[in-house]
Design an enzyme around this catalytic site. Structure first.
Site, PDB file in Angstrom:
ATOM      1  N   LYS A  13       0.829  -1.219   0.000  1.00 46.30           N
ATOM      2  CA  LYS A  13       0.000   0.000   0.000  1.00 46.30           C
ATOM      3  C   LYS A  13       0.861   1.267   0.000  1.00 46.30           C
ATOM      4  O   LYS A  13       0.674   2.154  -0.830  1.00 46.30           O
ATOM      5  CB  LYS A  13      -0.912   0.035   1.245  1.00 46.30           C
ATOM      6  CG  LYS A  13      -1.813  -1.165   1.399  1.00 46.30           C
ATOM      7  CD  LYS A  13      -2.693  -1.047   2.643  1.00 46.30           C
ATOM      8  CE  LYS A  13      -1.964  -1.091   3.966  1.00 46.30           C
ATOM      9  NZ  LYS A  13      -1.467  -2.417   4.378  1.00 46.30           N
ATOM     10  N   ARG A  86      -9.198   1.041   8.845  1.00 46.73           N
ATOM     11  CA  ARG A  86      -8.796  -0.327   9.143  1.00 46.73           C
ATOM     12  C   ARG A  86      -9.888  -1.066   9.906  1.00 46.73           C
ATOM     13  O   ARG A  86      -9.724  -2.248  10.227  1.00 46.73           O
ATOM     14  CB  ARG A  86      -7.536  -0.287  10.011  1.00 46.73           C
ATOM     15  CG  ARG A  86      -6.287  -0.839   9.345  1.00 46.73           C
ATOM     16  CD  ARG A  86      -5.156  -0.647  10.336  1.00 46.73           C
ATOM     17  NE  ARG A  86      -3.988  -1.414  10.039  1.00 46.73           N
ATOM     18  CZ  ARG A  86      -2.937  -0.929   9.371  1.00 46.73           C
ATOM     19  NH1 ARG A  86      -2.951   0.287   8.884  1.00 46.73           N
ATOM     20  NH2 ARG A  86      -1.871  -1.675   9.192  1.00 46.73           N
ATOM     21  N   ARG A 120      12.044  -5.897   5.094  1.00 48.54           N
ATOM     22  CA  ARG A 120      11.735  -4.469   4.956  1.00 48.54           C
ATOM     23  C   ARG A 120      12.656  -3.582   5.800  1.00 48.54           C
ATOM     24  O   ARG A 120      12.957  -3.886   6.936  1.00 48.54           O
ATOM     25  CB  ARG A 120      10.271  -4.251   5.379  1.00 48.54           C
ATOM     26  CG  ARG A 120       9.818  -2.818   5.279  1.00 48.54           C
ATOM     27  CD  ARG A 120       8.335  -2.733   5.107  1.00 48.54           C
ATOM     28  NE  ARG A 120       7.587  -3.027   6.325  1.00 48.54           N
ATOM     29  CZ  ARG A 120       6.260  -2.982   6.368  1.00 48.54           C
ATOM     30  NH1 ARG A 120       5.559  -2.698   5.293  1.00 48.54           N
ATOM     31  NH2 ARG A 120       5.631  -3.256   7.484  1.00 48.54           N
ATOM     32  N   ARG A 150      11.655  -1.932  11.308  1.00 49.58           N
ATOM     33  CA  ARG A 150      10.602  -1.539  12.237  1.00 49.58           C
ATOM     34  C   ARG A 150      10.497  -2.519  13.398  1.00 49.58           C
ATOM     35  O   ARG A 150      10.600  -3.725  13.203  1.00 49.58           O
ATOM     36  CB  ARG A 150       9.252  -1.498  11.495  1.00 49.58           C
ATOM     37  CG  ARG A 150       8.923  -0.150  10.920  1.00 49.58           C
ATOM     38  CD  ARG A 150       7.759  -0.205   9.968  1.00 49.58           C
ATOM     39  NE  ARG A 150       6.572  -0.852  10.517  1.00 49.58           N
ATOM     40  CZ  ARG A 150       5.411  -0.924   9.870  1.00 49.58           C
ATOM     41  NH1 ARG A 150       5.298  -0.378   8.671  1.00 49.58           N
ATOM     42  NH2 ARG A 150       4.387  -1.526  10.397  1.00 49.58           N
ATOM     43  N   ARG A 161      -0.441  -9.358  13.007  1.00 51.39           N
ATOM     44  CA  ARG A 161      -1.042  -8.269  12.242  1.00 51.39           C
ATOM     45  C   ARG A 161      -1.892  -8.793  11.098  1.00 51.39           C
ATOM     46  O   ARG A 161      -2.908  -8.209  10.745  1.00 51.39           O
ATOM     47  CB  ARG A 161       0.043  -7.326  11.722  1.00 51.39           C
ATOM     48  CG  ARG A 161       0.452  -6.302  12.771  1.00 51.39           C
ATOM     49  CD  ARG A 161       1.863  -5.805  12.615  1.00 51.39           C
ATOM     50  NE  ARG A 161       2.122  -5.172  11.351  1.00 51.39           N
ATOM     51  CZ  ARG A 161       3.327  -5.128  10.778  1.00 51.39           C
ATOM     52  NH1 ARG A 161       4.357  -5.700  11.350  1.00 51.39           N
ATOM     53  NH2 ARG A 161       3.477  -4.504   9.640  1.00 51.39           N
TER      54      ARG A 161
HETATM   55  P1  ADP Z   1       1.421  -2.274   7.861  1.00 50.72           P
HETATM   56  O1  ADP Z   1       0.621  -1.928   6.653  1.00 50.72           O
HETATM   57  O2  ADP Z   1       2.720  -2.920   7.529  1.00 50.72           O
HETATM   58  O3  ADP Z   1       0.663  -3.023   8.903  1.00 50.72           O
HETATM   59  P2  ADP Z   1       1.263   0.456   8.946  1.00 50.72           P
HETATM   60  O4  ADP Z   1       2.429   1.359   8.917  1.00 50.72           O
HETATM   61  O5  ADP Z   1       0.097   0.783   8.095  1.00 50.72           O
HETATM   62  O6  ADP Z   1       1.882  -0.947   8.587  1.00 50.72           O
HETATM   63  O7  ADP Z   1       0.735   0.301  10.442  1.00 50.72           O
HETATM   64  C1  ADP Z   1       1.585  -0.033  11.523  1.00 50.72           C
HETATM   65  C2  ADP Z   1       0.785  -0.174  12.799  1.00 50.72           C
HETATM   66  O8  ADP Z   1       0.216   1.096  13.142  1.00 50.72           O
HETATM   67  C3  ADP Z   1      -0.407  -1.128  12.747  1.00 50.72           C
HETATM   68  O9  ADP Z   1      -0.028  -2.465  13.005  1.00 50.72           O
HETATM   69  C4  ADP Z   1      -1.319  -0.541  13.828  1.00 50.72           C
HETATM   70  O10 ADP Z   1      -0.875  -0.921  15.114  1.00 50.72           O
HETATM   71  C5  ADP Z   1      -1.101   0.947  13.694  1.00 50.72           C
HETATM   72  N1  ADP Z   1      -2.091   1.565  12.770  1.00 50.72           N
HETATM   73  C6  ADP Z   1      -1.822   2.156  11.568  1.00 50.72           C
HETATM   74  N2  ADP Z   1      -2.962   2.607  10.996  1.00 50.72           N
HETATM   75  C7  ADP Z   1      -3.969   2.287  11.851  1.00 50.72           C
HETATM   76  C8  ADP Z   1      -5.387   2.457  11.830  1.00 50.72           C
HETATM   77  N3  ADP Z   1      -5.999   3.037  10.796  1.00 50.72           N
HETATM   78  N4  ADP Z   1      -6.106   1.998  12.882  1.00 50.72           N
HETATM   79  C9  ADP Z   1      -5.503   1.401  13.938  1.00 50.72           C
HETATM   80  N5  ADP Z   1      -4.185   1.199  14.020  1.00 50.72           N
HETATM   81  C10 ADP Z   1      -3.416   1.631  12.997  1.00 50.72           C
END
Ligand code: ADP
Ligand code: ZN
Length: 206
Positions: A13, A86, A120, A150, A161
């Site tokens: 994404k 999400r 990554r 990360r 996740r």
């Molecule tokens: P990835 O797509 O690899 O899971 P992100 O950078 O989008 O990574 O998200 C990392 C973490 O940040 C998620 O696992 C969650 O804990 C938190 N997070 C990000 N966006 C949201 C969201 N919209 N709602 C709840 N938690 C979020």
């Protein structure tokens, strides 16, 4: 004109959205990047969010929705949402703030995700994303910043996740299918083909 990028962690994404900023003129809004910035700056929100992120859990809806609302209040361009919404509650809140024109649904499997996220690396300074499979240097090629892994990119947390994605986020596919907004893209395909396909979708709904 607003687009949502939907898909499990590691589906690409963020990479795809950042590659589409220049050609579409849309803003890239990544809640993950915003949260990592809050953590880096040691803000109250950052401290609260970190506990959830490190465990692979979702940050509570209210915190995320407030953060997104704030960001949108000073964004004039259309937006590519990456990592938001999400949950169905977040999607409903977003419906109350703005209109969505398309949802890009990136599908892939847990094994591909583990492989990709395992390699990554992110730039500490600008957040650019790399993978050891195609980039072996230790500094960012855009800004010279140091690359790091990360804290939530361990195999255990990635699996967690992915499960959270299936339970909480995947229902959004049907939520948006009912609104006839979903465009399916195979996340495992060639990167340029995906960029071209998504560009065409964005053009067609503009
Ligand atoms: P990835 O797509 O690899 O899971 P992100 O950078 O989008 O990574 O998200 C990392 C973490 O940040 C998620 O696992 C969650 O804990 C938190 N997070 C990000 N966006 C949201 C969201 N919209 N709602 C709840 N938690 C979020
Ligand atoms: Zn950088």
């Amino acid at each position: 004109m607003n687009v949502i990028f939907l898909g499990p962690p590691g589906a690409g994404k963020g990479t795809l959205a950042s590659r589409l900023v220049a050609s579409t003129g849309l803003d890239h809004l990544s809640t993950g990047d915003m949260l990592r910035e809050e953590i880096k700056n040691n803000t109250e929100l950052g401290k609260e969010a970190k506990q959830y992120i490190d465990e692979g859990k979702l940050v509570p809806d209210t915190l995320i929705i407030d953060m997104v609302k704030q960001r949108l209040s000073h964004t004039k361009a259309g937006v590519m949402f990456d990592g938001f919404p999400r949950t169905v509650a977040q999607a409903k809140a977003l419906d109350g703030i703005t209109t969505i024109d398309a949802v890009i649904n990136l599908s892939t499997t847990v094994n591909v995700v583990i492989d990709r996220i395992g390699g990554r690396r992110l730039c500490k300074q600008c957040g650019a994303v790399y993978n050891v499979s195609w980039y072996s240097k230790s500094l960012c090629e855009k800004c010279g910043g140091e690359l790091y892994t990360r804290a939530d990119d361990t195999e255990e947390t990635i699996k967690k996740r992915f499960d959270v994605y299936l339970a909480e986020t995947a229902p959004l596919i049907d939520y948006y299918r009912d609104k006839q907004l979903v465009h399916d893209i195979d996340a495992n395909g060639d990167i340029q083909e995906k960029i071209d396909a998504i560009s065409a979708i964005i053009e067609s709904v503009k």
